[in-house]
Design a protein around this motif. Structure first.
Motif, PDB file in Angstrom:
ATOM      1  N   MET A  58       1.344   3.939  -3.153  1.00 41.97           N
ATOM      2  CA  MET A  58       0.662   5.580  -2.736  1.00 41.97           C
ATOM      3  C   MET A  58       1.790   5.961  -3.268  1.00 41.97           C
ATOM      4  N   GLN A  61       1.808   6.560  -7.156  1.00 41.66           N
ATOM      5  CA  GLN A  61       0.258   7.024  -7.754  1.00 41.66           C
ATOM      6  C   GLN A  61       0.599   8.469  -7.780  1.00 41.66           C
ATOM      7  N   GLU A  89       0.903  -0.967   0.652  1.00 42.19           N
ATOM      8  CA  GLU A  89      -0.191   0.336  -0.309  1.00 42.19           C
ATOM      9  C   GLU A  89       0.824   0.782  -0.046  1.00 42.19           C
ATOM     10  N   TYR A  90       2.201   1.337   0.330  1.00 45.77           N
ATOM     11  CA  TYR A  90       2.742   2.487   0.971  1.00 45.77           C
ATOM     12  C   TYR A  90       3.292   2.906  -0.508  1.00 45.77           C
ATOM     13  N   ALA A  99      -9.115   9.109   3.793  1.00 45.98           N
ATOM     14  CA  ALA A  99      -8.601   8.570   2.329  1.00 45.98           C
ATOM     15  C   ALA A  99      -9.656   9.126   1.403  1.00 45.98           C
TER      16      ALA A  99
END
Length: 548
Positions: free
Chosen positions: A66, A69, A62-63, A387
């Protein structure tokens, strides 16, 4: 007289041996099923470690995704792929500093860097120079280059003049659907020693985590401070193990156990794959040592079990009314808490004996658990809002509005209904920043967001910069949409009071709208159509709307 005093007297008076035979039978069954018991124990320990490592991998996934992106990261990778063209020095320094700060914030990360698809370094936290071709090009497993998150096999890396054994976490960077590069995080294998150190292994038990090339990532007993980097027994001693290990069909049996001999001692090993990697975990138990320990205490355990069983049986008969009822209330309450997830339940035993004290302690624990659950729920709601919401305007961010439109389409499509998707762009937005400053630009964006929320409702999001998206399902027809768009244009032209110029400042915008059957559309196609309609509005002179 307190309950514990009564219980002590009963134990002293009624310690007989009516169930001695039962104790012997239980001991015999325990010895006979020792391999099954140890296999289950090793499996339970292994699953805990595998889940902890999986959680770690998902956090890193996830890190890294992120970071991948970020628009600035994609732009830098695209520049790198052009070969000779280089990033602006200040832009390069900003990107390097960002990666350096992120690497420092995670103490277990030795290096964080970005590569394009040709393995040219785009930016690094300190170990590489932008533009150079990484040596990983010749070392990396092709599985790591698919763009899917994966942690690599072990390799060596010089870090601050010292050689370290590291693994690398890879995640793809995409420009739309095209894989253009990778965000890579190098982690020393020493980080994974904590998973071994936290395992409670019996005497003679060892834990290994190895990569796809059988290179050790962490190995040893839970009490060893130094990590083993090689096997401590010879190949000859490991022959029995190696033959069984090589026969494992990992596709059919990704987890299991087997027994083998090493230097005349019998061992059992539980093994399993680890998600997001080519790694294997195996935990070894020394069956021979376990047998030896059980032999030493056989007589003592049998005698103790016999006397304890007799005492407990008599105590249970004599004190059933004082023991089973209050204990049953505690068990029933905790069982309901587990099944119903309701921490507001209480035992409510007001007696002054030990069970009353225990009941009140349980109630106190449930009170704290209930409070902790409420705090966690508030925390999760707060994190979800952060989020999903754009930090400047409070409306949905780009990802959240896209998900909202997609879910809305699915709901409306079941009834064969229509859906409206709109695309809003502030006309000549750059002029506001140029003439009045960036604060004024932020005020303009917030004004447009509030106007959209007032006219449209909750289905409003910021697509990025000065672009907005909205979604409508409750409307009577095209005439209502026309009415709403006219009202929206009027609202934008009324503008808001700008203290700097001392008067109202109109905010002309171009609005593109598409109306379509939900069961014949996707959220991507609707957004594209709305975007196209917005450009028609621009071509028609701006400060208006266009409906496809």
């Amino acid at each position: 007289m307190k309950f514990r005093h009564t219980l002590l007297i009963v134990f002293l008076l009624f310690s007989l041996v009516p169930l001695y035979v039962l104790g012997v039978v239980l001991m015999y069954e325990n010895d006979r099923n020792i391999e099954d018991v140890m296999a289950e124990s090793l499996e339970s320990i292994s699953k805990t470690q595998i889940q902890d490592i999986k959680n770690f991998c998902e956090e890193r996934k996830e890190y890294l995704e992120m970071i991948g992106q970020y628009d600035m990261v994609k732009e830098a990778v695209l520049v790198s792929m052009q070969g000779e063209k280089k990033l602006n020095k200040s832009y390069q320094k900003y990107l390097d500093n960002m990666l350096d700060e992120r690497a420092k914030s995670n103490l277990f990360v030795s290096n964080l860097f970005i590569m394009d698809a040709q393995f040219r370094m785009v930016s690094s936290s300190g170990q590489y120079t932008a533009g150079e071709v990484s040596t990983l090009k010749d070392e990396v497993d092709p599985k790591c280059l698919t763009g899917e998150f994966l942690i690599s096999q072990v390799y060596k890396r010089m870090i601050r003049s010292s050689e370290y054994r590291v693994v690398a976490a890879y995640a793809g960077i995409y420009n739309e659907d095209e894989l253009i590069g990778y965000i890579v995080e190098e982690i020393p294998t020493s980080y994974f020693d904590q998973y071994r150190a936290s395992v409670n292994l019996s005497a003679g038990g060892t834990m290994y985590i190895t990569d796809g090339n059988d290179q050790i990532i962490t190995a040893g007993t839970s009490g060893e401070e130094e990590n083993r980097t090689k096997y401590i027994v010879t190949e000859e001693e490991r022959r029995d193990f190696n033959e069984l290990w090589k026969k494992i069909n990992w596709d059919k049996n990704p987890a299991g156990s087997f027994t083998y001999m090493v230097s005349g001692r019998k061992y059992i090993t539980y093994y399993s794959n680890i998600d997001y990697t080519d790694w294997k975990i195996r935990i070894n138990g020394n069956l021979s040592a376990y047998h030896q320990r059980t032999q030493k205490f056989r007589k003592l355990l049998i005698i103790s079990l016999a006397f304890l069983t007799a005492a407990l049986l008599l105590v249970n008969i004599y004190l059933s009314s004082r023991l089973t009822k209050p204990l049953g209330r505690i068990v029933t309450t905790l069982s309901r808490v587990r099944k119903e997830h309701d921490y507001s339940l209480r035992v409510n035993n007001k007696s002054k004996d030990e069970f009353g004290i225990l009941s009140r302690e349980v109630d106190e624990l449930l009170f704290y658990a209930e409070a902790a659950e409420r705090r966690e729920q508030r925390k999760q709601k707060h994190l979800q809002r952060r989020a999903e919401n754009d930090p400047l305007t409070g409306i949905y961010n780009k990802a959240a509005i896209g998900n909202y439109i997609e879910q809305t389409i699915e709901g409306v499509a079941q009834n064969g209904g229509e859906i409206v998707v709109g695309f809003v762009d502030i006309d000549d937005f750059r002029d506001y920043n140029t003439k009045y400053g960036h604060q004024a630009g932020d005020d303009v964006i917030c004004f447009v967001a509030n106007a959209l929320k007032e006219q449209i409702g909750n289905g409003v999001g910021r697509n990025g910069g000065d672009e907005f998206l909205f979604c409508l399902t409750q409307f009577s027809g095209r005439e209502e949409i026309v009415y709403r768009m006219k009202a929206l244009v009027q609202k934008f032209n009324q503008g808001f009071y700008n203290e700097k110029i001392g008067k109202n400042m109109p905010i002309p915008c171009s609005i593109g709208v598409t109306i379509a059957k939900a069961d014949e559309s996707t959220h991507e196609s609707l957004i594209e159509d709305a975007d196209e309609a917005m450009y028609h509005a621009k071509e028609n002179g701006k400060n208006g709307y266009f409906i496809l």
